[in-house]
Design a protein around this motif. Structure first.
Motif, PDB file in Angstrom:
ATOM      1  N   PRO A  11       0.814  -1.217   0.000  1.00  0.00           N
ATOM      2  CA  PRO A  11       0.000   0.000   0.000  1.00  0.00           C
ATOM      3  C   PRO A  11       0.852   1.274   0.000  1.00  0.00           C
ATOM      4  N   GLN A  12       0.526   2.175  -0.908  1.00  0.00           N
ATOM      5  CA  GLN A  12       1.219   3.460  -0.953  1.00  0.00           C
ATOM      6  C   GLN A  12       0.776   4.287   0.243  1.00  0.00           C
ATOM      7  N   ARG A  13       1.722   4.940   0.898  1.00  0.00           N
ATOM      8  CA  ARG A  13       1.415   5.741   2.083  1.00  0.00           C
ATOM      9  C   ARG A  13       0.971   7.149   1.732  1.00  0.00           C
ATOM     10  N   TYR A  70      10.037   1.134  -6.920  1.00  0.00           N
ATOM     11  CA  TYR A  70       9.536   2.077  -7.913  1.00  0.00           C
ATOM     12  C   TYR A  70      10.673   2.526  -8.831  1.00  0.00           C
ATOM     13  N   CYS A  71      11.785   2.945  -8.240  1.00  0.00           N
ATOM     14  CA  CYS A  71      12.904   3.445  -9.045  1.00  0.00           C
ATOM     15  C   CYS A  71      13.540   2.331  -9.870  1.00  0.00           C
ATOM     16  N   ASN A  92      10.637   7.747  -2.357  1.00  0.00           N
ATOM     17  CA  ASN A  92       9.732   6.706  -2.826  1.00  0.00           C
ATOM     18  C   ASN A  92       9.642   5.512  -1.879  1.00  0.00           C
ATOM     19  N   VAL A  93      10.748   5.153  -1.223  1.00  0.00           N
ATOM     20  CA  VAL A  93      10.695   4.074  -0.250  1.00  0.00           C
ATOM     21  C   VAL A  93       9.855   4.490   0.959  1.00  0.00           C
ATOM     22  N   THR A 141       7.445   6.696   1.180  1.00  0.00           N
ATOM     23  CA  THR A 141       6.018   6.838   0.874  1.00  0.00           C
ATOM     24  C   THR A 141       5.436   5.598   0.196  1.00  0.00           C
ATOM     25  N   ARG A 142       6.300   4.600  -0.050  1.00  0.00           N
ATOM     26  CA  ARG A 142       5.896   3.355  -0.715  1.00  0.00           C
ATOM     27  C   ARG A 142       5.259   3.603  -2.084  1.00  0.00           C
ATOM     28  N   LYS A 143       5.908   4.428  -2.882  1.00  0.00           N
ATOM     29  CA  LYS A 143       5.400   4.684  -4.224  1.00  0.00           C
ATOM     30  C   LYS A 143       5.345   3.364  -4.981  1.00  0.00           C
ATOM     31  N   THR A 144       4.231   3.113  -5.604  1.00  0.00           N
ATOM     32  CA  THR A 144       3.962   1.842  -6.258  1.00  0.00           C
ATOM     33  C   THR A 144       4.614   1.780  -7.643  1.00  0.00           C
TER      34      THR A 144
END
Length: 150
Positions: free
Chosen positions: A7-9, A54-55, A140-141, A143-146
């Motif tokens: 889940p993205q934060r 993501y990256c 991104n880590v 915020t858990r970017k998908t």
């Protein structure tokens, strides 16, 4: 096979657009004059070290678009044991690891090897690229970017 959806934060770009734009501008300035394949190799390697899904998704796609081979992408995690990378790329990757894993510091040996392959201006650009990709990874880590999303 069922996959797990992480889940993205937060949508950082939407919540902090000025900061996001500043990092975009920093990245644009950092990549100026650096070979596009080297840019992607550095970004992939830092993203591997930082566990940024993501990256990794984003930069492996961009590396392929820049003409990078699947073999070189797959062997990047073990670049020291691979014969697929140039001496310049190896110097850039060693510097990437040293800057990304900063608590160990950047040794004189690693810095001097990079300086042998990049003039001072290019080395400054490379260092800027490395700290910029680390900024993206941390953003991104956290915020858990998908992966696969814009």
């Amino acid at each position: 096979m069922t996959t797990y959806q992480v889940p993205q934060r937060m949508n950082f770009a939407a919540v902090a657009p000025k900061v996001f734009k500043a990092v975009l501008d920093l990245h644009a300035a950092a990549v100026e004059g650096i070979d596009p394949v080297t840019v992607e190799l550095v970004q992939i390697r830092a993203s591997q070290l930082n566990h940024c899904a993501y990256c990794l998704d984003y930069h492996t796609t961009d590396a392929r678009k820049a003409g990078e081979s699947e073999d070189r992408i797959h062997q990047l995690a073990a670049w020291r044991e691979s014969s697929l990378y140039t001496v310049e790329e190896r110097a850039a990757l060693a510097l990437t690891e040293a800057v990304t894993l900063l608590p160990g510091g950047v040794s004189d040996e690693v810095y001097e090897e990079a300086a042998r392959h990049f003039d001072e201006a290019a080395l400054a650009q490379l260092i800027a690229l490395i700290f910029t990709v680390n900024t993206w990874n941390r953003m991104n880590v956290t915020t858990r970017k998908t992966p696969g999303t814009a």
